[in-house]
Structures are given as C-alpha cells and as structure tokens.
Design a protein around this motif. Structure first.
Motif, mmCIF file in Angstrom:
data_model
loop_
_atom_site.group_PDB
_atom_site.id
_atom_site.type_symbol
_atom_site.label_atom_id
_atom_site.label_comp_id
_atom_site.label_asym_id
_atom_site.label_seq_id
_atom_site.Cartn_x
_atom_site.Cartn_y
_atom_site.Cartn_z
ATOM 1 N N LYS A 1 0.197 4.181 -2.708
ATOM 2 C CA LYS A 1 0.042 5.589 -2.357
ATOM 3 C C LYS A 1 1.025 6.456 -3.133
ATOM 4 O O LYS A 1 0.657 7.539 -3.628
ATOM 5 C CB LYS A 1 0.248 5.776 -0.856
ATOM 6 N N GLN B 1 -0.271 9.242 -6.173
ATOM 7 C CA GLN B 1 -0.186 10.614 -5.674
ATOM 8 C C GLN B 1 -0.603 11.578 -6.781
ATOM 9 O O GLN B 1 -0.010 11.615 -7.863
ATOM 10 C CB GLN B 1 1.240 10.930 -5.220
ATOM 11 N N TRP C 1 0.816 -1.207 0.000
ATOM 12 C CA TRP C 1 0.000 0.000 0.000
ATOM 13 C C TRP C 1 0.855 1.265 0.000
ATOM 14 O O TRP C 1 0.412 2.325 -0.478
ATOM 15 C CB TRP C 1 -0.955 -0.010 1.181
ATOM 16 N N LEU D 1 -3.083 4.064 6.299
ATOM 17 C CA LEU D 1 -2.509 4.156 4.959
ATOM 18 C C LEU D 1 -3.538 3.784 3.898
ATOM 19 O O LEU D 1 -3.680 4.463 2.872
ATOM 20 C CB LEU D 1 -1.285 3.235 4.863
ATOM 21 N N ASP E 1 -6.359 6.420 3.576
ATOM 22 C CA ASP E 1 -5.874 7.626 2.917
ATOM 23 C C ASP E 1 -5.874 7.467 1.403
ATOM 24 O O ASP E 1 -6.099 8.429 0.665
ATOM 25 C CB ASP E 1 -4.468 7.954 3.416
ATOM 26 N N VAL E 2 -5.658 6.226 0.925
ATOM 27 C CA VAL E 2 -5.627 5.979 -0.522
ATOM 28 C C VAL E 2 -7.036 5.877 -1.095
ATOM 29 O O VAL E 2 -7.332 6.417 -2.167
ATOM 30 C CB VAL E 2 -4.834 4.691 -0.837
#
Length: 641
Positions: A353, A357, A349, A388, A391-392
């Motif tokens: 990420k 971005q 992950w 994590l 957030d993605v």
C-alpha cells in the motif's frame, strides 16, 4: 416449423462441445452418425489412463476415421497418465499413444508414475497384453516403451532400491516420449530423485527439452535450490509458466547469491512448500523479485505445513527485508497474487500500500488465505488485513479470496470497501475460527450482497449466517453459492434463496451445521429434526456433503445419527430416500411416515440407521442435479434411484 439440432452449423456444435465434460460428449456422440462424426475430435482431444479398459481406448485411438483417413489419435492433444500402477493394458495404451497420437502437446504425470518406474524393476509388468486378433491386425507397427526399457541391463539384486536403474529407465522413457511427441510444450511430473553417479544437469537436460512452455514439477523430498531453478531455465529457454512443489526449500542468503541475468520471459511462477521452512518461503519471494522482470503476471506462494511457532520479533524483521525487492519489481504489474498460510501478510500488504500510493495496480486475482495465526501469532495477522487488501486492489480486482477476523468491525470495514470493487465477480470469504469457539463468527450475508451488487460466485467459510431480510430488499444476481463450515438456520437460508432468482448452484460442504431450535428433552431422545428448503429456481444443482451436521441451540450440541432422510416435493409427487453410508433406499410415502418418529422400531433394531435429520426440498421446478456426498440422487433431471 420445429427446430432440428442436426441443422446446427458444425462450428456451433464445436462451441457446445468445448463447454461439456467428457461424459457429456460421449452421450452426444451416440445421438446420430452426423454428431458422432463432428464431435469425435472432441472425444479424443484429451485422454486419461485412469479408465476401466485401457486396451479399448488404445484400439479406439488406432481406429481410422473415414472422414479424415487418419487414426482418431491424431485429434489427441492432452494425455493424463494418472493410474497408480501399470498393467499390460496400460503398457499397450502407452505404446499406442506413441504411434497413433503424434500431435500431443501436453503430458501430465502424477507421483504414481515414479512408482511405476520402480515397479518395472521390482516386478515384471512388461509382459505383453492379451489382445484380440483384429486389434493386432489393425496395428502394423507399434514402437514399444516396454521393449526399450527391457533392453536396459538391470542392477544386481544385491543393490538396494535399484535407484540407478530407475533413473536410467526414466531417462529412456523421456527420450522415447520426445521422439514420438516432439510437439510437447506442457509437462507435469514428479522427479523426487537424483542420480548418485550423474549430475542434475544431465538428468534435467534429458527430461526437460527446449520447447517446453509450461512446466509443473513436484520435487517431493529433493531440496529446491537456486541452482535447480537456473538449470530449469537453461534447459527450457521458452518457459512461460513454472510451478514447483517441494518438501525442502533452500533459504536464500542474499549476500551469497551470485549475479544472474534477469529472466524476461516467464509470466507465471508458483511455489508450494509441504513442510514448514521458517522464512525460506519469504526468501524465495525476494528471489522472484530479483530473478524475473516485470513481464511476470502471476506469483503464487503456498505454505501447507503443520503448526510450528515463529519467533515473531526476529522472523518478522527477517521477512520484512525479503518483501521490498518483490514489491518494487512486481506490485504495479502483477495480475494474480496468492499468499496461502504465510505469516506476516499484514506487513507485506502494508508495504504494498505504501509503495503503490498514487500508482495504479492491475490485480485481477488475489488470494490471501490459510491460517497464519496457527504458527504462533494471535489475530494480529488477520485484524484489518482484509480491509487493507481491498483498499489496494479495489480498482481492478475480479476474483478475491481473503480471511477476516471474528471482529464485527473488521467484517463491516472490509465489506463497506467492497462496494468500490466494481469489477468483483468471485469472492471467497473466510472468518478466523479457533477450536474453542462454540460457533463461527456471525456474518451478515445480506449486508455483504448489498455491497457487492455484481457478484456472481460466493464462497463462505467458517461463518454463522445472519440474514436480515430488511437489508436485502432487491433481487441479487448471484449464480453460485458455496457454504464450507457454515452454521445456518433453514429460515435464514430460505430468506436468502427468495432473493437469488439467478442462482444455479448451491453447495453445502465440509462440516457445515444446520441449526435446530427445538430443544425439548435430551438430544439423544429427540425426534430427528425436519428441515425444509424452498427451491424457487429452475435447473438448480444442489450438493450437500454427508458430513453436514444438525445441532441444538443454545447448547450447540450435535444431534446424533448415521443416516439422512432426503425428500423432494414438487407439484406432482413426493420422493424420498434413506441414505446411510454408501447405501441408498428409495422409500414410499408410507415408509417415510413409518420410519420417521421419535425413534422407530427399525432404528432400534438397526442403530446404524438412526436418522440424523430429514431434509425436505420443496421444489417449484425440477432439479437438474442433486448430490449427497458421493451419491447422486438426480442427474440432469433424471432420478438415479
């Protein structure tokens, strides 16, 4: 003027039937002749061989529908052949589907079907079933699978196993099946054997025909190789979904992989390993990145093996080299991604990420669960992983299954991000739990619900419930709540239920623990504790597993006992049942009072009825369903005992 359900349009009845289980449709068909006529197609649309009277089902399929002048089997689209072994009635049902159900599009076998092929060699299951005269007369012609297989010449009795005969019988069966059901596009089967005298290409080309769209394949002990997958795609050029289960998985050597054409049709790929294969599974993650184009919408990988330690420095480096190709090909286009019990998910992950971005992702369903730390790591695979992942996937995620460490910072860091998941409706949250931990990690459910205001379905696993009533001031519209291995007090659960006016389903499963604070005296001499749950919502369905325990604090020792006393209190009456094993006894209020004490004479005489706890459900409205393990106490608002 009263509303009559019989005046509903047929389309409305069909929409209602589409939301009901088979048993409910049977009940509706018995209401009146009009409903029977309209719902008959839904009754026979999906059939299963796992029924008490296969010959009666076969007769029903052959019976002509007066409104259509065709057999009822013409409505059948899906068949599940899930019985452990065939008897003559099952053979008759199988033969009947060949003539009465020409429009079947989905056929599902389980592992027992291969055993059936073996039974056909070792035992004589091909004897004709005993049928009534009327049944025989209603079937003018019945092409027989059994006759075709009987005509095969079996191998010598000296040949151990009869493998060649089993394969020949299997090929004969599938040839006849596709002749009878040319519209089959969905197939589930186990094929754990290869012919010693024939190539896999010959075997696969006869079993997998070109019209298949969805294929679920269990290879059992046969090795999954790149050649097998390529052969499947060659035999099934229209395939859109491929799911494979295998005990052995080939480690893909990237330097030796031949060039192949990227598949631009498959939309869903699933691979499950039932034995530990080291980095073999990660090498197939790489292969999926190479083999399938960006039309792939779902990729699921699952490792269900037992404890085998990793060499983390070497294996992490090797796994890392497998990740990049998959991420570059699919990270921005996948809608569903599942990684179950696979180590190095944190590194995976991290790469996603970094790659995404500034790019948008389309993840609707993400599952990153299991126990990666059991393979030799520490909490390195779970600390920060949930945060994590969230957030993605936060822009689009609707269904999320993640695992968090025991650290409170990890929980709050992840749940604070969940506020940004504006489309999230289904959440399964698991906390890391080690066998030496006295209790699961403390989890603030009030804080979680405060962050996830649009959540509809919540599952908690390996948690200790903490319900701060000051945090959850407003009502929450959660409709389904499942506890699995969750420790809680009834006080906290009642506080929670007060704030869930839309809750319809409450499941307390698998070794969850009700915490009891009364600790006066040794546990084995205590009176069985009394727990009370206040149920405020109408039409609630409650399921409580029989393995749910009661324990004392602060020692967290389990309260002994073999039975439970279940009581339902409503405005009219009090109902009580004593449940032990599979036995249920309805009790009067006097029986309940006599039975329940420090330890009744009844319990001394019958130790197996020693009561573990009493659970009182204080219901403001009638319950829809109440299940205690496999025992149903209330079904559709009616007491079963």
């Amino acid at each position: 003027m009263g509303c009559r359900l019989s005046l509903l349009p047929n389309e409305i009845l069909q929409d209602i039937a589409a939301c009901l289980c088979h048993n409910d449709i049977v009940i509706l068909c018995c209401v009146c002749s009009s409903w029977h006529e309209h719902l008959l197609p839904d009754l026979y649309r999906q059939i299963s061989f796992n029924v008490a009277s296969p010959d009666l089902l076969a007769t029903g399929l052959a019976k002509y529908n007066t409104s259509t002048s065709k057999p009822n089997g013409h409505h059948t689209r899906e068949v599940h052949i899930s019985t452990r072994s065939f008897n003559p009635e099952h053979i008759f049902l199988l033969d009947m589907t060949a003539v009465a159900c020409p429009f079947i599009t989905a056929v599902h076998f389980n592992r027992f079907f291969r055993q059936t092929m073996q039974d056909l060699y070792y035992d004589d299951y091909m004897a004709s079933p005993t049928l009534s005269h009327n049944t025989k007369r209603s079937i003018p012609f019945l092409p027989s699978y059994s006759t075709a297989i009987k005509q095969l010449e079996p191998p010598s009795k000296k040949q151990p196993g009869g493998q060649s005969f089993i394969i020949t019988a299997t090929l004969t069966f599938y040839r006849l099946m596709y002749q009878s059901h040319p519209n089959v596009t969905n197939l589930t089967l186990a094929i754990g054997y290869d012919s010693p005298n024939a190539s896999s290409q010959h075997l696969y080309s006869n079993i997998f025909h070109g019209a298949l769209v969805n294929l679920t394949l269990d290879l059992e002990y046969q090795e999954l190789t790149l050649e097998r997958v390529e052969l499947i795609h060659k035999c099934c050029p229209l395939l859109e979904s491929l799911s494979i289960v295998s005990e052995k998985i080939q480690l893909i050597q990237r330097d030796s992989v031949p060039t192949f054409t990227t598949n631009q049709r498959l939309k869903s790929f699933s691979l499950s390993s039932t034995k530990f294969q080291g980095n073999c599974l990660w090498s197939w993650v790489w292969l999926v990145g190479k083999m399938y184009g960006q039309q792939l919408k779902a990729a699921h990988f699952s490792n269900t093996a037992y404890h085998v330690p990793y060499n983390f420095e070497d294996d992490a480096a090797l796994a890392g080299t497998f990740m990049s190709v998959f991420i570059q090909q699919h990270a921005t286009t996948l809608q569903s991604l599942e990684m179950n019990s696979m180590a190095f998910c944190y590194e995976f992950w991290q790469q996603i990420k970094a790659y995404t971005q500034g790019l948008s992702t389309k993840f609707l369903n993400v599952k990153c669960s299991g126990e990666p730390c059991r393979y030799g790591s520490t909490d390195r695979d779970t600390i920060g992983l949930g945060e994590l992942i969230v957030d993605v996937v936060k822009p689009s995620i609707q269904q999320l299954h993640i695992r968090l460490s025991r650290a409170s910072d990890d929980f709050y860091g992840c749940t604070n991000l969940l506020r940004q998941c504006i489309h999230l409706q289904i959440l399964h949250l698991t906390r890391t739990h080690h066998k030496n931990d006295a209790i699961p990690a403390i989890t603030s459910l009030a804080h979680l619900l405060l962050q996830c205001s649009k959540l509809k379905h919540l599952t908690l696993e390996y948690c200790t419930l903490d319900m701060d009533k000051d945090l959850l001031a407003n009502k929450h519209f959660l409709t389904s709540l499942i506890f699995s291995n969750v420790a809680f007090t009834c006080t906290d659960l009642n506080r929670l239920l007060e704030h869930l006016p839309c809750l319809k389903t409450l499941n307390i499963d698998g070794f969850s623990t009700i915490i009891h604070s009364n600790s006066s005296g040794p546990p084995d001499l205590l009176a069985a504790p009394v727990f009370t749950l206040s149920i405020h919502n109408p039409e609630m369905s409650i399921r409580i597993d029989r393995d749910v325990r009661a324990c004392l604090i602060p020692s967290y020792k389990q309260i002994p006992g073999y039975s439970q006393l279940i009581s339902i209190i409503n405005a009219r009456k009090r109902h009580c049942w004593l449940i032990s094993g599979n036995m249920v006894a309805r009790m009067s209020e006097q029986d309940e009072q006599d039975h329940f004490g420090s330890q009744s004479n009844f319990e001394r005489i019958n130790p197996r009825f020693l009561t573990k706890y009493q659970l009182i459900l204080d219901c403001k409205h009638p319950l829809r369903n109440l299940e205690l393990g496999i025992i149903t106490i209330v079904k559709r608002g009616v007491f079963a005992y």
